[in-house]
Design a protein around this motif. Structure first.
Motif, PDB file in Angstrom:
ATOM      1  N   ILE G  60       0.811  -1.211   0.000  1.00 44.51           N
ATOM      2  CA  ILE G  60       0.000   0.000   0.000  1.00 44.51           C
ATOM      3  C   ILE G  60       0.851   1.270   0.000  1.00 44.51           C
ATOM      4  O   ILE G  60       0.334   2.366   0.183  1.00 44.51           O
ATOM      5  CB  ILE G  60      -0.998   0.009   1.180  1.00 44.51           C
ATOM      6  N   GLY G  61       2.167   1.104  -0.219  1.00 46.62           N
ATOM      7  CA  GLY G  61       3.032   2.265  -0.398  1.00 46.62           C
ATOM      8  C   GLY G  61       3.043   3.234   0.768  1.00 46.62           C
ATOM      9  O   GLY G  61       3.026   2.844   1.931  1.00 46.62           O
ATOM     10  N   LEU G  62       3.061   4.506   0.427  1.00 45.57           N
ATOM     11  CA  LEU G  62       3.068   5.573   1.423  1.00 45.57           C
ATOM     12  C   LEU G  62       1.722   5.586   2.147  1.00 45.57           C
ATOM     13  O   LEU G  62       0.668   5.640   1.510  1.00 45.57           O
ATOM     14  CB  LEU G  62       3.293   6.895   0.677  1.00 45.57           C
ATOM     15  N   THR G  63       1.745   5.530   3.491  1.00 48.01           N
ATOM     16  CA  THR G  63       0.492   5.326   4.241  1.00 48.01           C
ATOM     17  C   THR G  63       0.458   6.139   5.525  1.00 48.01           C
ATOM     18  O   THR G  63       1.426   6.169   6.280  1.00 48.01           O
ATOM     19  CB  THR G  63       0.332   3.827   4.593  1.00 48.01           C
ATOM     20  N   PHE G  64      -0.695   6.769   5.770  1.00 43.19           N
ATOM     21  CA  PHE G  64      -0.992   7.440   7.038  1.00 43.19           C
ATOM     22  C   PHE G  64      -1.799   6.473   7.885  1.00 43.19           C
ATOM     23  O   PHE G  64      -2.847   5.995   7.453  1.00 43.19           O
ATOM     24  CB  PHE G  64      -1.808   8.706   6.771  1.00 43.19           C
ATOM     25  N   LEU G  65      -1.331   6.177   9.101  1.00 43.04           N
ATOM     26  CA  LEU G  65      -2.001   5.201   9.972  1.00 43.04           C
ATOM     27  C   LEU G  65      -2.455   5.899  11.249  1.00 43.04           C
ATOM     28  O   LEU G  65      -1.665   6.561  11.924  1.00 43.04           O
ATOM     29  CB  LEU G  65      -1.020   4.072  10.322  1.00 43.04           C
ATOM     30  N   ARG G  66      -3.733   5.729  11.594  1.00 44.81           N
ATOM     31  CA  ARG G  66      -4.257   6.330  12.837  1.00 44.81           C
ATOM     32  C   ARG G  66      -3.713   5.607  14.058  1.00 44.81           C
ATOM     33  O   ARG G  66      -3.768   4.375  14.139  1.00 44.81           O
ATOM     34  CB  ARG G  66      -5.773   6.225  12.880  1.00 44.81           C
ATOM     35  N   GLY G  67      -3.282   6.352  15.064  1.00 44.90           N
ATOM     36  CA  GLY G  67      -2.684   5.769  16.253  1.00 44.90           C
ATOM     37  C   GLY G  67      -3.614   4.877  17.051  1.00 44.90           C
ATOM     38  O   GLY G  67      -3.168   3.898  17.669  1.00 44.90           O
ATOM     39  N   ASP G  68      -4.908   5.158  17.034  1.00 41.24           N
ATOM     40  CA  ASP G  68      -5.815   4.389  17.882  1.00 41.24           C
ATOM     41  C   ASP G  68      -6.118   2.997  17.330  1.00 41.24           C
ATOM     42  O   ASP G  68      -6.908   2.263  17.924  1.00 41.24           O
ATOM     43  CB  ASP G  68      -7.119   5.162  18.130  1.00 41.24           C
ATOM     44  N   THR G  69      -5.497   2.630  16.219  1.00 37.46           N
ATOM     45  CA  THR G  69      -5.694   1.294  15.659  1.00 37.46           C
ATOM     46  C   THR G  69      -4.502   0.375  15.973  1.00 37.46           C
ATOM     47  O   THR G  69      -4.512  -0.794  15.586  1.00 37.46           O
ATOM     48  CB  THR G  69      -5.838   1.372  14.121  1.00 37.46           C
ATOM     49  N   ILE G  70      -3.508   0.914  16.689  1.00 35.66           N
ATOM     50  CA  ILE G  70      -2.242   0.212  16.923  1.00 35.66           C
ATOM     51  C   ILE G  70      -2.222  -0.489  18.282  1.00 35.66           C
ATOM     52  O   ILE G  70      -2.658   0.081  19.278  1.00 35.66           O
ATOM     53  CB  ILE G  70      -1.066   1.220  16.877  1.00 35.66           C
TER      54      ILE G  70
END
Lengths: 79, 79, 79, 79, 79, 79, 79
Positions: G60-70
């Motif tokens: 998925i290449g360059l990705t912004f990930l939300r912290g509350d899913t970690i």
């Protein structure tokens, strides 16, 4: 009958050094001696036992418990 | 008909010392006498009974209950 | 057509003293007369009935309901 | 192409008085005319219909909807 | 018996450099040496092993763990 | 290799006007052109398609998406 | 042994430009090079691969990930 519980945290304050029952959201219970708590209801127990369906599952000793995992705390039913 | 309930917490204030029914998110109910509450709806009950499907499952006595586990509180149906 | 609803809470303000339908996240509904609400959408209902699949399951009278358990509130479909 | 949407709430502001589709976290949809919203994305709809699998399940008229139950709001697909 | 635990975070402070057991909400456990924590109970462990039903599932070495995934932390049962 | 991403929101800022893939917590994806976002990661997409298992399920056009329903946003895999 | 990790975010700071493993709450993992993070643990990864049961499911290449899913982030096991 019950003295000195004006605010909910007063009950926790009175229970320091006593054994308490903690009902968790994941259906398990912890029993142990209340050493400390904060306004998030994070608590520290000593001599902690984890219960499942009323049976001791394992001893986990000194334990830090996050407040957001708790349903209720009952000081009177732990001893 | 109903006097003095201008804000939701007024109802809890009027219910101090009375028996209340607390419906929990985990499908169980607690019945007990309301001793104290705070703005998070954390509450302390005395003589608390845990109910499942309307039947008393166990007596847990004096109990601190976290507000975020509550759906509703009904003072009138507990007695 | 609809007057005076500039902000969402205006609708709740207009509904005080009227019967409302409250759809809960647990798939049940409450119907009762709105007495009070706050910015958390905590509400107090009188003459509250709990419904499941459209049928009245039980009468719970005067009730404090936590806002975080609500999906929607419909004043027009409760009467 | 699309003008005047600098911040997400601009789209909701432009949709006032128009019919919108609201996708809820519980897999249902609401369709209705947007009357008001706030920064929590609490919204008020008029002439609200509840849909399940694309079919109208019931009419709930004027409705207050809590923002934390919403996945998305689509103004263009509601009419 | 237990000294110096006046506030819950005191126990975490005393456990720095020691091995701890972390019970996660997803039913797994992590065991590792506590290097750092903050007020959100975000923690850093070194030499971390992931356990499932008491068995080591994999070694994940140095690890940042989000506090909101934790049920309890037990320093005494990890060694 | 990748320039100008000092803070996470920089990537969203660079992606304005471009097509992005949004992975939702409910296992579905949205693909559309990013028009706007805020600090809650609420976003507005135009020409939005809802995907399930990689297949377009429906076109929902201009859409306001709540940030708390998002797992990740990938600008590079949407086109 | 491990130097410079006084606060949990120090580990993320040291991991910038390195490959990290991110365990998500939805049981999947992401592997990629850490470009940026903020106090919410929102992160940006480049060259991101999504894993399921240890196998690469998609790029998925360059990705912004939300912290509350970690759940956790492990720099040492990603390479």
């Amino acid at each position: 009958m019950v003295n000195g519980v004006e605010r909910p945290l007063d009950l926790l304050n009175q229970s320091k050094g006593k054994e308490i029952l903690v009902q968790l959201k994941n259906e398990k219970q912890l029993v142990g001696t209340l050493l400390a708590f904060d306004i998030h209801i994070n608590i520290v127990l000593s001599n902690t036992r984890e219960l499942e369906n009323g049976d001791i599952k394992r001893n986990i000793g000194l334990t830090f418990l996050r407040g957001d995992t708790i349903i209720y705390i009952s000081p009177s039913k732990a001893s």
